[in-house]
Scaffold this motif. Structure first.
Motif, PDB file in Angstrom:
ATOM      1  N   LEU A 180       0.719  -1.101  -0.007  1.00 26.04           N
ATOM      2  CA  LEU A 180       0.030  -0.097  -0.026  1.00 26.04           C
ATOM      3  C   LEU A 180       0.933   1.185   0.080  1.00 26.04           C
ATOM      4  CD1 LEU A 180      -2.877  -0.446   2.562  1.00 26.04           C
ATOM      5  CD2 LEU A 180      -3.177   0.139   0.005  1.00 26.04           C
ATOM      6  N   SER A 181       0.669   2.175  -0.741  1.00 24.04           N
ATOM      7  CA  SER A 181       1.515   3.373  -1.056  1.00 24.04           C
ATOM      8  C   SER A 181       1.145   4.652  -0.294  1.00 24.04           C
ATOM      9  CB  SER A 181       1.437   3.756  -2.618  1.00 24.04           C
ATOM     10  OG  SER A 181       0.360   3.953  -3.062  1.00 24.04           O
ATOM     11  N   MET A 182       0.106   4.261   0.679  1.00 25.96           N
ATOM     12  CA  MET A 182      -0.402   5.475   1.444  1.00 25.96           C
ATOM     13  C   MET A 182      -0.660   4.965   2.900  1.00 25.96           C
ATOM     14  SD  MET A 182      -2.840   3.826  -0.332  1.00 25.96           S
ATOM     15  CE  MET A 182      -3.112   4.751  -1.578  1.00 25.96           C
ATOM     16  N   PRO A 183      -0.442   6.180   3.681  1.00 29.61           N
ATOM     17  CA  PRO A 183      -0.669   5.166   5.270  1.00 29.61           C
ATOM     18  C   PRO A 183      -1.774   4.657   5.429  1.00 29.61           C
ATOM     19  CG  PRO A 183      -0.153   7.664   5.026  1.00 29.61           C
ATOM     20  CD  PRO A 183      -0.483   7.301   3.694  1.00 29.61           C
ATOM     21  N   TYR A 184      -1.856   3.640   6.327  1.00 29.80           N
ATOM     22  CA  TYR A 184      -3.320   3.048   6.547  1.00 29.80           C
ATOM     23  C   TYR A 184      -3.089   2.765   7.991  1.00 29.80           C
ATOM     24  CZ  TYR A 184       0.020  -1.389   6.914  1.00 29.80           C
ATOM     25  OH  TYR A 184       0.951  -2.261   7.202  1.00 29.80           O
ATOM     26  N   TYR A 185      -4.315   2.655   8.744  1.00 27.49           N
ATOM     27  CA  TYR A 185      -4.647   2.767  10.191  1.00 27.49           C
ATOM     28  C   TYR A 185      -5.652   1.447  10.289  1.00 27.49           C
ATOM     29  CZ  TYR A 185      -3.092   7.402   9.350  1.00 27.49           C
ATOM     30  OH  TYR A 185      -2.549   8.584   8.896  1.00 27.49           O
ATOM     31  N   LEU A 186      -5.290   0.615  11.339  1.00 25.57           N
ATOM     32  CA  LEU A 186      -5.791  -0.748  11.618  1.00 25.57           C
ATOM     33  C   LEU A 186      -6.922  -0.510  12.903  1.00 25.57           C
ATOM     34  CD1 LEU A 186      -2.440  -2.478  11.545  1.00 25.57           C
ATOM     35  CD2 LEU A 186      -4.385  -2.809   9.606  1.00 25.57           C
ATOM     36  N   LEU A 187      -7.985  -1.275  12.962  1.00 24.46           N
ATOM     37  CA  LEU A 187      -8.531  -1.229  13.979  1.00 24.46           C
ATOM     38  C   LEU A 187      -9.082  -2.786  14.046  1.00 24.46           C
ATOM     39  CD1 LEU A 187     -12.210   0.083  13.606  1.00 24.46           C
ATOM     40  CD2 LEU A 187     -10.412   0.862  12.095  1.00 24.46           C
ATOM     41  N   PRO A 188      -9.540  -3.451  15.305  1.00 21.65           N
ATOM     42  CA  PRO A 188      -9.905  -4.672  15.485  1.00 21.65           C
ATOM     43  C   PRO A 188     -11.322  -4.976  15.116  1.00 21.65           C
ATOM     44  CG  PRO A 188      -9.755  -3.704  17.716  1.00 21.65           C
ATOM     45  CD  PRO A 188      -9.142  -2.660  16.537  1.00 21.65           C
ATOM     46  N   GLY A 189     -11.479  -6.265  14.834  1.00 18.66           N
ATOM     47  CA  GLY A 189     -12.928  -6.968  14.856  1.00 18.66           C
ATOM     48  C   GLY A 189     -13.062  -7.959  15.632  1.00 18.66           C
ATOM     49  N   ASN A 190     -14.267  -8.544  15.640  1.00 19.53           N
ATOM     50  CA  ASN A 190     -14.288  -9.778  16.666  1.00 19.53           C
ATOM     51  C   ASN A 190     -13.465 -10.838  16.223  1.00 19.53           C
ATOM     52  OD1 ASN A 190     -16.825  -9.390  14.561  1.00 19.53           O
ATOM     53  ND2 ASN A 190     -16.611 -11.588  14.809  1.00 19.53           N
ATOM     54  N   HIS A 191     -12.946 -10.933  15.046  1.00 19.07           N
ATOM     55  CA  HIS A 191     -12.118 -12.066  14.808  1.00 19.07           C
ATOM     56  C   HIS A 191     -10.622 -11.664  15.145  1.00 19.07           C
ATOM     57  CE1 HIS A 191     -14.336 -15.216  12.119  1.00 19.07           C
ATOM     58  NE2 HIS A 191     -15.170 -14.034  12.088  1.00 19.07           N
ATOM     59  N   ASP A 192     -10.331 -10.366  15.668  1.00 18.07           N
ATOM     60  CA  ASP A 192      -8.990  -9.888  16.117  1.00 18.07           C
ATOM     61  C   ASP A 192      -8.667 -10.426  17.271  1.00 18.07           C
ATOM     62  OD1 ASP A 192      -7.787  -9.162  13.344  1.00 18.07           O
ATOM     63  OD2 ASP A 192      -9.711  -7.757  13.768  1.00 18.07           O
ATOM     64  N   GLU A 193      -7.290 -10.240  17.741  1.00 17.07           N
ATOM     65  CA  GLU A 193      -6.903 -10.241  18.826  1.00 17.07           C
ATOM     66  C   GLU A 193      -5.866  -9.278  19.231  1.00 17.07           C
ATOM     67  OE1 GLU A 193      -4.922 -11.057  22.651  1.00 17.07           O
ATOM     68  OE2 GLU A 193      -3.733 -11.142  20.843  1.00 17.07           O
ATOM     69  N   ARG A 194      -6.135  -8.121  20.250  1.00 13.30           N
ATOM     70  CA  ARG A 194      -5.401  -7.040  20.380  1.00 13.30           C
ATOM     71  C   ARG A 194      -3.811  -7.125  20.426  1.00 13.30           C
ATOM     72  NH1 ARG A 194      -9.870  -5.950  24.157  1.00 13.30           N
ATOM     73  NH2 ARG A 194     -11.494  -4.727  23.275  1.00 13.30           N
ATOM     74  N   HIS A 195      -3.491  -8.305  21.481  1.00 13.76           N
ATOM     75  CA  HIS A 195      -2.106  -8.151  21.700  1.00 13.76           C
ATOM     76  C   HIS A 195      -1.306  -8.516  20.581  1.00 13.76           C
ATOM     77  CE1 HIS A 195      -2.827  -7.410  25.716  1.00 13.76           C
ATOM     78  NE2 HIS A 195      -3.918  -8.320  25.804  1.00 13.76           N
ATOM     79  N   ALA A 196      -1.827  -9.634  19.774  1.00 16.92           N
ATOM     80  CA  ALA A 196      -1.000 -10.084  18.737  1.00 16.92           C
ATOM     81  C   ALA A 196      -0.847  -8.971  17.500  1.00 16.92           C
ATOM     82  CB  ALA A 196      -1.748 -11.319  18.231  1.00 16.92           C
ATOM     83  N   LEU A 197      -2.118  -8.157  17.233  1.00 15.72           N
ATOM     84  CA  LEU A 197      -2.160  -7.221  16.555  1.00 15.72           C
ATOM     85  C   LEU A 197      -1.187  -5.948  16.714  1.00 15.72           C
ATOM     86  CD1 LEU A 197      -3.352  -5.372  14.201  1.00 15.72           C
ATOM     87  CD2 LEU A 197      -5.119  -4.707  15.691  1.00 15.72           C
ATOM     88  N   ARG A 198      -1.066  -5.622  17.963  1.00 21.32           N
ATOM     89  CA  ARG A 198       0.022  -4.684  18.414  1.00 21.32           C
ATOM     90  C   ARG A 198       1.361  -5.396  18.181  1.00 21.32           C
ATOM     91  NH1 ARG A 198      -3.732  -2.853  23.391  1.00 21.32           N
ATOM     92  NH2 ARG A 198      -4.219  -0.700  22.529  1.00 21.32           N
ATOM     93  N   ALA A 199       1.727  -6.547  18.354  1.00 21.11           N
ATOM     94  CA  ALA A 199       2.969  -6.994  18.476  1.00 21.11           C
ATOM     95  C   ALA A 199       3.478  -7.202  16.853  1.00 21.11           C
ATOM     96  CB  ALA A 199       2.992  -8.423  18.998  1.00 21.11           C
ATOM     97  N   ALA A 200       2.523  -7.456  15.892  1.00 21.12           N
ATOM     98  CA  ALA A 200       2.877  -7.441  14.556  1.00 21.12           C
ATOM     99  C   ALA A 200       3.007  -6.068  13.973  1.00 21.12           C
ATOM    100  CB  ALA A 200       1.937  -8.425  13.596  1.00 21.12           C
TER     101      ALA A 200
END
Length: 275
Positions: free
Chosen positions: A70-90
């Motif tokens: 992706l050639s522009m900034p992107y911003y992530l947020l979690p959904g019900n399939h996500d795990e916050r700690h693993a997302l932040r760590a990656a």
């Protein structure tokens, strides 16, 4: 400004297919390439949850590789399939993910259109919820810049859609009413941008508009029977572009489909006529 929205990626480890049918990794590759190739590229992209399928570190590692082009900034947020700690760590370089304490809630003030992200995740549940502290935080954040146009991004939409099996795993009515009361106090909120539904759906909400985004691969079956079975269909994948016009005409949203289609063809030939 153009803000892109991608949602419900459901990436699995090593590109395994979701439900043994959906190649979500290839769908995301195609979407990223199409966004990069737009004539008017987004200034930023917000990705509204269900980034991966099971919240595994290996899934987030794969997701990061898929999003890297992706050639522009992107911003992530979690959904019900996500795990916050693993997302932040990656994504340790995505420092905005650290703003909200345990919950992934943040403000992006780098663009003409302000982005405020709310976390609706209940760990190990498909349902969503808004914490009272999150609603107080949102009220304070919006009050701090009352004249800057703002979008509020979240995974679960704050309205019933008529698709019964999805409404059953949505937000509680008490949360919806509490959020609507906060949003209504702040007229600079141009849109509440959501995912979860794998369809483009809109509803008036809190003096503005709340909407959902198509899935980047598969779509929830459009069946308005409250007892309809939980099913998906391979309708065209999609994403959205939210165009902010600083002249004062407000936020305009477009839904685009992922794929290669014939055209563009001119409506008229060189003489201004069509035979």
């Amino acid at each position: 400004m153009i803000l892109g929205q991608i949602s419900d990626l459901h990436i699995k480890t090593d590109g395994k297919k979701s439900y043994r049918v959906v190649d979500t990794a290839e769908s995301l590759r195609r979407c990223v390439a199409q966004v990069n190739g737009l004539r008017q590229k987004p200034d930023a992209v917000v990705i509204t949850g269900d980034l991966v399928d099971f919240g595994k570190p290996s899934e987030y590692d794969f997701l990061r590789k898929l999003l890297a082009p992706l050639s522009m900034p992107y911003y992530l947020l979690p959904g019900n399939h996500d795990e916050r700690h693993a997302l932040r760590a990656a994504f340790p370089d995505h420092t905005y993910l650290q703003q909200g304490g345990e919950r992934i809630e943040y403000v992006i003030d780098d663009h003409p259109l302000r982005i405020v992200a709310l976390d609706t995740v209940i760990p190990r549940s498909s349902n969503g919820a808004l914490a009272p502290a999150s609603l107080r935080w949102l009220d304070d954040v919006l009050a701090a810049q009352p004249h800057k146009p703002t979008v509020v991004a979240m995974h679960h939409p704050p309205f019933a859609t008529g698709i019964g099996h999805m409404d059953d795993i949505g937000l509680a009515q008490s949360d919806i009413q509490a959020l609507e009361a906060v949003v209504r106090k702040h007229p600079q909120v141009e849109r509440v941008l959501c995912g979860h539904l794998h369809r483009s759906i809109q509803r008036r909400f809190g003096g503005t508009l709340a909407s959902t985004c198509p899935g980047v691969s598969h779509q929830v079956l459009l069946d308005l029977d409250p007892q309809a079975a939980s099913c998906f269909v391979m309708e065209p994948a999609g994403f959205q572009l939210h165009w902010w016009d600083e002249v004062g005409r407000g936020l305009v949203s477009h839904t685009a489909f992922v794929g290669e289609f014939e055209g563009p063809y001119p409506f008229y030939d060189g003489d201004g006529l069509i035979d």
